[in-house]
Design a protein around this motif. Structure first.
Motif, mmCIF file in Angstrom:
data_model
loop_
_atom_site.group_PDB
_atom_site.id
_atom_site.type_symbol
_atom_site.label_atom_id
_atom_site.label_comp_id
_atom_site.label_asym_id
_atom_site.label_seq_id
_atom_site.Cartn_x
_atom_site.Cartn_y
_atom_site.Cartn_z
ATOM 1 N N LYS A 9 -3.797 -8.726 1.681
ATOM 2 C CA LYS A 9 -3.737 -7.829 0.525
ATOM 3 C C LYS A 9 -2.286 -7.552 0.150
ATOM 4 O O LYS A 9 -1.507 -7.072 0.974
ATOM 5 N N ILE A 10 -1.948 -7.857 -1.094
ATOM 6 C CA ILE A 10 -0.609 -7.577 -1.606
ATOM 7 C C ILE A 10 -0.722 -6.560 -2.738
ATOM 8 O O ILE A 10 -1.459 -6.778 -3.700
ATOM 9 N N PHE A 11 0.006 -5.453 -2.631
ATOM 10 C CA PHE A 11 0.041 -4.443 -3.686
ATOM 11 C C PHE A 11 1.358 -4.586 -4.450
ATOM 12 O O PHE A 11 2.436 -4.617 -3.839
ATOM 13 N N ILE A 12 1.256 -4.679 -5.772
ATOM 14 C CA ILE A 12 2.434 -4.789 -6.633
ATOM 15 C C ILE A 12 2.570 -3.491 -7.415
ATOM 16 O O ILE A 12 1.651 -3.104 -8.148
ATOM 17 N N VAL A 13 3.707 -2.820 -7.254
ATOM 18 C CA VAL A 13 3.923 -1.521 -7.895
ATOM 19 C C VAL A 13 5.129 -1.628 -8.822
ATOM 20 O O VAL A 13 6.270 -1.758 -8.368
ATOM 21 N N ASP A 14 4.868 -1.589 -10.136
ATOM 22 C CA ASP A 14 5.944 -1.696 -11.130
ATOM 23 C C ASP A 14 5.439 -1.098 -12.438
ATOM 24 O O ASP A 14 4.294 -1.349 -12.829
ATOM 25 N N ASP A 15 6.279 -0.320 -13.097
ATOM 26 C CA ASP A 15 5.836 0.309 -14.345
ATOM 27 C C ASP A 15 5.792 -0.675 -15.506
ATOM 28 O O ASP A 15 5.206 -0.385 -16.549
ATOM 29 N N ASP A 35 -1.359 -5.487 3.253
ATOM 30 C CA ASP A 35 -0.561 -6.193 4.262
ATOM 31 C C ASP A 35 0.914 -6.240 3.891
ATOM 32 O O ASP A 35 1.762 -6.467 4.760
ATOM 33 N N ALA A 36 1.222 -6.051 2.612
ATOM 34 C CA ALA A 36 2.613 -5.997 2.153
ATOM 35 C C ALA A 36 2.634 -5.396 0.748
ATOM 36 O O ALA A 36 1.620 -5.404 0.037
ATOM 37 N N VAL A 37 3.805 -4.886 0.371
ATOM 38 C CA VAL A 37 3.954 -4.230 -0.935
ATOM 39 C C VAL A 37 5.209 -4.743 -1.629
ATOM 40 O O VAL A 37 6.271 -4.849 -1.005
ATOM 41 N N CYS A 38 5.069 -5.076 -2.925
ATOM 42 C CA CYS A 38 6.225 -5.348 -3.779
ATOM 43 C C CYS A 38 6.434 -4.092 -4.621
ATOM 44 O O CYS A 38 5.576 -3.739 -5.441
#
Length: 256
Positions: A5-11, A48-51
């Motif tokens: 699972k990769i979470f991408i956080v960007d406005d 499992d990781a976050v951008c």
């Protein structure tokens, strides 16, 4: 094949979509978040990781990173930002960022960083699982006995769990001295460190000092390589000395 699972956080939606396009969907399951608040609310879904973008309105990436470190200290967070300030990068790494990538994003570096990050996180989770399994194996429930004498043993074990004192365990052969030692280790404050058990009676007297303190190459005839002693390998954990009475008196004094 397991999907990470990769979470991408960007406005910025275009940045989120771009990163998503670069990531292999056969290996990674992607979720996108436009702000830190919605991301933190979903943290229990065990990514499992976050951008994570650094510059976002409301809660910026640095504050989000601090929140992640408090709730999920082992979760790798890759910071992504347009800022090229060395001070910002250093501060992010101090706060616990796994990596720091500047925009425009190099997709090859991002992919490589994600691959290593998820593999490291997977290994960390597996180690944690094994430690819990070991802790369960050597819990009090696995030490058989309901007599008053055994209740006193359990009470004494509980008294030393969170201490850093030396513990002297006595008893006849086969009564479970090592099991008690392992229960103290795996239920106590040193459970994340190694447990080293040494049968002192099985080590020849002329090799005992080398076994515990180690030696340098050439220290004696058969010392063909450097050797780390048991005391050093047990650093941060527990060193269990079985049959300590069989150790030479001079070495007992050195250990004490």
């Amino acid at each position: 094949m397991k999907q990470y699972k990769i979470f991408i956080v960007d406005d910025q939606e275009n940045v989120r979509k771009l990163i998503s396009c670069w990531i292999d969907r056969e290996i990674y399951q992607i979720r996108e978040f436009e702000d830190g608040y919605s991301f933190l609310a979903s943290l229990d879904e065990e990514p499992d990781a976050v951008c994570l973008d650094l510059m976002m309105p409301g809660m910026d990436g640095m504050e989000v990173l601090k929140q992640v470190r408090m709730k999920k200290p082992d979760l790798p967070v890759i910071m992504v930002t347009a800022a090229e300030s060395l001070e910002t990068a250093v501060e992010a790494m101090k706060q616990g960022a796994y990596d720091f990538i500047t925009k425009p994003i190099d997709r090859h570096r991002l992919r490589a960083s994600l691959k290593i990050a998820v593999e490291k996180h997977s290994m960390t989770c597996e180690i944690s699982r094994l430690r819990k399994a070991l802790g369960s194996t050597f819990s009090f429930d696995n030490i058989i006995g309901k007599s008053d004498a055994m209740k006193k043993v359990f009470s004494k074990i509980e008294n030393v769990l969170e201490t850093n004192i030396n513990v002297f365990i006595t008893g006849e052969s086969g009564t479970g001295k090592e099991m008690v030692a392992r229960a103290i280790h795996f239920q106590g404050g040193r459970r994340k460190g190694p447990f080293e058990a040494v049968n002192c009676g099985a080590i020849p007297e002329n090799l005992q000092e080398s076994e515990f303190f180690g030696h340098e190459k050439g220290a004696f005839t058969s010392a063909v390589t450097n050797r780390i002693g048991k005391i050093e390998t047990a650093e941060g954990g527990t060193l269990f000395l079985d049959e300590v009475g069989e150790m030479s008196p001079s070495l007992q004094i050195k250990l004490l």
